[in-house]
Design an enzyme around this catalytic site. Sequence first.
Site, PDB file in Angstrom:
ATOM      1  N   GLU A 136      62.835  63.171  98.836  1.00  0.00           N
ATOM      2  CA  GLU A 136      61.374  63.448  98.791  1.00  0.00           C
ATOM      3  C   GLU A 136      60.552  62.251  98.700  1.00  0.00           C
ATOM      4  O   GLU A 136      59.593  62.170  99.221  1.00  0.00           O
ATOM      5  CB  GLU A 136      61.051  64.638  97.960  1.00  0.00           C
ATOM      6  CG  GLU A 136      59.679  65.223  98.201  1.00  0.00           C
ATOM      7  CD  GLU A 136      59.375  66.375  97.327  1.00  0.00           C
ATOM      8  OE1 GLU A 136      59.817  66.658  96.405  1.00  0.00           O
ATOM      9  OE2 GLU A 136      58.531  67.101  97.645  1.00  0.00           O
TER      10      GLU A 136
ATOM     11  N   ASP B 283      47.748  66.506  97.288  1.00  0.00           N
ATOM     12  CA  ASP B 283      47.733  67.319  96.272  1.00  0.00           C
ATOM     13  C   ASP B 283      47.064  66.755  94.990  1.00  0.00           C
ATOM     14  O   ASP B 283      45.750  67.048  94.909  1.00  0.00           O
ATOM     15  CB  ASP B 283      49.350  67.774  95.971  1.00  0.00           C
ATOM     16  CG  ASP B 283      50.139  68.454  96.990  1.00  0.00           C
ATOM     17  OD1 ASP B 283      49.840  68.433  97.987  1.00  0.00           O
ATOM     18  OD2 ASP B 283      50.842  69.243  96.772  1.00  0.00           O
TER      19      ASP B 283
END
Length: 841
Positions: A808, A578
């Site tokens: 995460e 990303d």
Amino acid sequence: MTRPSRRNTRGKTESSSDGDQPPINQNPNPKTRMPARRNRKFSRILSLSLCGLLLVAIGLFFNKYYINPMKKTVKPRVVTPLPAPKLMDLPMFQGEHKESLYWGTYRPHVYFGIRARTPQSLVAGLMWIGVTDGRYSMRHVCQDSDGLKKYGWTHHNARDYGRQVFVDQRLTLTTSFLKSKEIESGYGGDWAVRLEADTEEVNKEKTEIVHLFFYMADEGGTALGLGRGISDITDDHTLAFGSRDDLGSWQLHLESKDVFEFHYAGFKTQHIHNLSDLVQTNLGIQARNLGRLQLSDTADYAPNILVFQISAKLPFKADIAFISKSSDSTSRTVERVKVLTGDSLTSLLEQKQKQFDDKYQRCFNMPDELNAEAITVGKATLGNLLGGIGYFYGQSKISLPSSSNLVSGDNYISYWPAELYTAVPSRPFFPRGFLWDEGFHQLLIWRWDVKISLDIIGHWLDLMNADGWIPREQILGAEALSKVPSEFVLQYPTNGNPPTLFLVLRDLVSGIKKNKFTASETNEITIFLRRAFVRLDAWLKWFNTTQSGKDVGTYFWHGRDNVTTRELNPKSLSSGLDDYPRASHPSEDERHVDLRCWMHLAADCMSSISELLEDRHVGKYGLTAKLLSDFELLNHMHFDYESGAYFDYGYHTEKVRLSWRVVEAAGSYPTREFVREVLQKPTLRLVPHIGYVSLFPFMDRLIPPESWILEKQLDLISNTSTLWTKYGLRSLARTSSIYMQRNTEHDPPYWRGPVWMNMNYMILSALHYYSEVDGPYRDRAKIIYNDLRNNLIRNVVRNYNETGFIWEQYDQKKGRGKGARVFTGWTSLIVLIMSEVYSDS
Ligand SMILES: *[C@@H]1O[C@H](CO)[C@@H](O)[C@H](O)[C@H]1NC(C)=O
Ligand SMILES: *[C@@H]1O[C@H](CO)[C@@H](O)[C@H](O)[C@H]1NC(C)=O
Ligand SMILES: *[C@@H]1O[C@H](CO)[C@@H](O)[C@H](O)[C@H]1NC(C)=O
Ligand SMILES: *[C@@H]1O[C@H](CO)[C@@H](O)[C@H](O)[C@H]1NC(C)=O
Ligand SMILES: *[C@@H]1O[C@H](CO)[C@@H](O)[C@H](O)[C@H]1NC(C)=O
């Protein structure tokens, strides 16, 4: 997985349609009546539906390929499946295999949900009433705003057994799921659910009343029958019954020794995804009228959803048994119910739990140095990954260029209707398939159950279109769609995503070479690879042609935004990383070192597969692999001799910053914008950011063990100014100009500092490799390997201990879990790290 989709999904899911519903307008301490067992009502509507089942025609399939019904358009290539035999049509995936995986907890987005691997399934699930901010709220879809202290599978074998525990304030709820196949069973067999509600608070009186709601719904809209068990007329405990083409007739039974109050409601709707709203509305009306939390004891005509409410004081226990092909003989059905409830169920569950523990030990052979805590965390993590496997059916939405005349106003076209069997990254935040995550999931799953892994990989490869492209984020069906903000739904056919499935295939091929599999497993893997070959070839070609750079052997992630003025560094979502910084000015001259390494992995893996299959094209892949592993060439394209690191290349300047600017617009008020300022003209150069991308040649083991460049990589890894922390390796060096910088006003840093498990696993794996091969840096690699491994394990276990969850990512400063909770996707690689299992080729 798409980063902004994640971040934004996160915000979104916290207030998903479920969460937004007004809570039942009651205070949490109503005077609930506690009558004797089974106080029920029997309405006339129900007896009507008892008379027989109504087949209801539903869901006209509207084929979006034909936008204009008058003018038949040729199906665009982008939504044309690759013309090759499907993997899922292989005989190995039919028959007993397919049937054995028919039922499962394949609805990972709800706290507890069951469905079959078929498009219009019968589904079951659980809700309960909890309290959030002093108000009642329905627990159903996994969401953080419910504030559960802990939840997740403590055990799950991905086939026929799973046990889950929820801690919701004073309530501790345990759900156990078990499948069983009797000779008389219908397709897919029978299943049982045990619900146990209790509280861990020892000193307080266990007087609270808990309301559980178990439901059964038919996605296809077929009416369900209400059983006699909903009334107190008989001793028949059938809650529901019905009949389907795939199952024959079926029955749902409830057994409990405890005293409880029972109510029900029946709904007819196609929108199963907002079932919690229906139930809340029903309860809300009742609450206003009667002042009590109970369902209406009524049903719509020909309901396809039945909800059963069990209200009781803690502690209590209820067993629910689903019996397929139930009508054969009533006495036999009664016996089958007996097997799946009560003491018999208790002992079956105990057996399954023991089998899970034994298999866990056998598969992952945890070393003795690990403490009991780590073993527990490992087990729960694996259980959650396996329990997070879902089944989805629907159509992806594919973005088309606006000039295209094939699209309606929305500018998208639907992919073909497809099914996907997949492990999900995170049940509350990302309960759907993500291509790049999947390869990491399968590194664990194939070691647990290679057949399930092949089944999952096969589903993904069957999603390939005629160009060799696979949409990277799979949002299939209304339930999945309801969790994704609309702006992240579209998939871009020009954009790739790391082909991580090759990581797994490489393991499988090397496992065959090393005789790790049984004869029949070897046989099936070989058959699988033979059929997958044309797809894998198309996949590799797609990357090799659409993602190539200007020079031979160079690649870059296409699709970066080259005109935006709002991003500090235009993202490359397709890379999976990303906001990891790349060249400041996207261009055709770029080279991305991570993609080059993924290409090497793919070509190398194809080369070994074709060798295994004795395919005549072996040479082609071998040459590409050789080119991409050429050390001189790699260094020429990507190595920076000054810093000793591998970098991307492109038009770049370090002198960029985000700042506020006032924009005057004619006819309206001036607004303030956060925009990028470029203070220096970009030049073609290496992009000097040390981080995960820099380490790809190391992860890919392209550096010769005797090279001084290897030593430089070890320096970068172990230096606390660059990547080293006590909690694992940072994604981006502290020395980078973009370290922990926001990318826009609304995008906080994501891959710009925090510790991620998938990359740490890859790096650890390479450290392990370099600590085993001969070379001058072997001992140093070994020391770093041990330290990094210990840091990762210690931190994940500590966080689990403190928060009850796997995360995460982990903060690089304090080690705290960040981002999505219950992220038992690739963070579950911690299990392989504990057991020191790495890919060995
Ligand atoms: C249920 O979902 C449908 C379709 O998504 C929507 O139109 C409807 O308003 C929803 N109903 C409720 C009660 O939220
Ligand atoms: C941006 O990229 C497109 C497509 O590659 C290209 O046509 C265009 O000229 C580029 N614009 C700038 C400002 O570089
Ligand atoms: C990849 O592309 C290059 C350049 O076009 C070509 O030479 C090579 O054969 C291709 N590799 C494969 C495996 O298709
Ligand atoms: C660690 O990295 C910093 C920043 O690049 C550098 O100044 C320092 O010399 C390095 N330390 C070692 C021991 O290599
Ligand atoms: C977990 O927490 C308990 C108490 O909260 C503590 O005694 C134990 O040492 C912790 N274990 C780890 C590995 O942090």
